[in-house]
Scaffold this motif. Sequence first.
Motif, mmCIF file in Angstrom:
data_model
loop_
_atom_site.group_PDB
_atom_site.id
_atom_site.type_symbol
_atom_site.label_atom_id
_atom_site.label_comp_id
_atom_site.label_asym_id
_atom_site.label_seq_id
_atom_site.Cartn_x
_atom_site.Cartn_y
_atom_site.Cartn_z
ATOM 1 N N VAL A 1 2.434 4.149 4.777
ATOM 2 C CA VAL A 1 1.051 4.616 4.790
ATOM 3 C C VAL A 1 0.472 4.608 3.371
ATOM 4 C CG1 VAL A 1 -0.399 6.656 5.209
ATOM 5 C CG2 VAL A 1 1.300 5.963 6.912
ATOM 6 N N GLU A 2 1.272 5.032 2.396
ATOM 7 C CA GLU A 2 0.806 5.071 0.996
ATOM 8 C C GLU A 2 0.536 3.661 0.449
ATOM 9 O OE1 GLU A 2 -0.107 7.745 -0.617
ATOM 10 O OE2 GLU A 2 0.445 8.957 1.114
ATOM 11 N N ALA B 1 -0.206 1.038 2.198
ATOM 12 C CA ALA B 1 -1.387 0.517 2.895
ATOM 13 C C ALA B 1 -2.668 1.042 2.242
ATOM 14 C CB ALA B 1 -1.329 0.894 4.373
ATOM 15 N N LYS B 2 -2.644 2.313 1.842
ATOM 16 C CA LYS B 2 -3.819 2.898 1.165
ATOM 17 C C LYS B 2 -4.069 2.195 -0.161
ATOM 18 C CE LYS B 2 -3.354 7.676 2.514
ATOM 19 N NZ LYS B 2 -2.770 8.880 1.937
ATOM 20 N N LEU B 3 -2.996 1.992 -0.934
ATOM 21 C CA LEU B 3 -3.123 1.331 -2.236
ATOM 22 C C LEU B 3 -3.743 -0.056 -2.105
ATOM 23 C CD1 LEU B 3 0.322 1.927 -4.055
ATOM 24 C CD2 LEU B 3 -1.924 2.780 -4.766
ATOM 25 N N ASN C 1 -5.420 -1.175 0.583
ATOM 26 C CA ASN C 1 -6.572 -1.183 1.479
ATOM 27 C C ASN C 1 -6.366 -2.095 2.701
ATOM 28 O OD1 ASN C 1 -9.062 -0.286 2.220
ATOM 29 N ND2 ASN C 1 -10.185 -1.874 1.084
#
Length: 194
Positions: free
Chosen positions: A19-20, A22-24, A26
């Motif tokens: 999840v982290e 994927a956030k980085l 985008n």
Amino acid sequence: MSRLLIVGPQGSGKGTQGVEIAKLLNIPAVSTGDVFRANIGGETELGLKIKSIVAAGNLVDDALTGEVVRDRLAQADAAEGFLLDGYPRNLVQVADLDAFLTERGEKLDLVVELGVPREESLKRLVTRAAEQGRTDDTEDGIKRRLEIYEEQTTPILDVYRERGIVATVDGVGTIDEVLGRIRAELVSRGLLAA
Ligand code: AMP
């Protein structure tokens, strides 16, 4: 945009780190385990079909799992990139994913392997079972999943290693420490600006 996998034994923290990452970057994080658990919880047709398989720690049928992944990756938010968590998990699924990506004119950029010793993942899984009461976190289920990881999932890493796209990251440490190591790999491979 990037196409990535995160691979690690159950209890390695791959869901959290996925999840982290994927956030980085985008991009959407796609976890087959989450999709299956949502279906089991919602008692959908798929959920009822796979409930006992997942509870026992066994793998859901490859064709069925492949269909779930294809459907998810066909959604607009995955057009430019995605992070797969928990798929592929065996060599048949690697071939299925290769075929799917080739059809789309795409390929994987990076496979993040999260390395955690067996005793550490066992410890984390037992704690998580007590805290979250996940239906697949029974003692036998945990053992079976670690066994399947060693027998069926680690061989997929050899395939990707031959392609030169595996980054092995030490998964022992705090969430931030491990994420820092992953971030350094992303930067060194040109997937993330420093
Ligand atoms: P996970 O959350 O990734 O540990 O997945 C939980 C459970 O869902 C697994 O133990 C399997 O029963 C099922 N599952 C998840 N991903 C797959 C997959 N790629 N192939 C088959 N079964 C899967």
